[in-house]
Design a protein around this motif. Structure first.
Motif: not given
Lengths: 114, 114
Positions: B34, B93, B96-102, B49, B32
């Protein structure tokens, strides 16, 4: 609805000390993420907690740790402080895990290490 | 490597539309776009976003090109309070369940001129 609150807002420590920062998310939010912001590196992701479990962790040394309590409040701890840890530490809360949803950021805690 | 490229700074006259470009030529299908902004001394604020369709909310419009390699954030009637650093972020998003943050890059410093 009250926003994300962070305490303290300002903190001065010396090298070698440790520090604990606190973040209270928006009521009902169960996800809390932490970021470090410095002039040189910009905003960098530290970790995310959801329902008391760390879901993700950024590329920071083990001196940086955190936890989340059952009421979703979160604390971040930095041990053996170094001069380079001087930064603005931001936390963000969200209603869901991960980063799809809007992240609500707090005002930050300004940490100065002397 | 940075996933996005933004101009370092831009000026816009008050009352005019501010168009902030962002290049993300390596964007993947699940990522996405953002946009957040950070007003001096405050935490970042979510703007909007989108995945592939154009999006509009009360703050701004997001125009994503058909090939998704670039996007433009439009503030339709800029005011002095819109002076801030604007961050374009590309993230999956759900990875990996959310990965590396923003991952915040350097952003664009938008200055609204009276």
């Amino acid at each position: 609805k009250a926003g994300v609150t962070q305490t303290p807002r300002y903190l001065i420590k010396t090298r070698g000390q440790q520090v604990t920062l606190s973040c209270s998310p928006i009521s009902g939010h169960r996800s809390v993420s932490w970021y470090q912001q410095t002039p040189g590196q910009g905003l960098q992701f530290l970790f995310e907690y959801f329902s008391e479990t760390q879901r993700n962790k950024g590329n920071f040394p083990g001196r940086f740790s955190g936890r989340q309590f059952s009421n979703s409040r979160s604390e971040m701890n930095v041990s053996t402080l170094e001069l380079g840890d001087s930064a603005l530490y931001l936390c963000a809360s969200s209603s869901l895990a991960g980063f799809y949803n809007e992240q609500f950021f707090g005002p930050g805690t300004r940490l100065t290490v002397l | 490597d940075a996933k996005t490229t933004q101009p370092t700074s831009m000026d816009c006259a008050e009352g005019r539309a501010a168009n902030l470009p962002c290049n993300h030529s390596t964007i993947s299908g699940n990522e996405y776009v953002y946009w957040y902004r950070q007003i001096h001394s405050q935490g970042p604020q979510y703007i909007i976003h989108g995945l592939k369709n154009n999006e509009t909310n009360e703050m701004a419009s997001l125009i994503i090109t058909e090939d998704r390699k670039s996007s433009t954030l439009i503030l339709p009637h800029a005011t002095l309070r819109d002076t801030a650093v604007y961050y374009c972020i590309v993230s999956d998003p759900y990875s990996g369940g959310g990965a590396d943050g923003l991952t915040f890059g350097k952003g664009t410093h938008l200055i609204i001129q009276p």
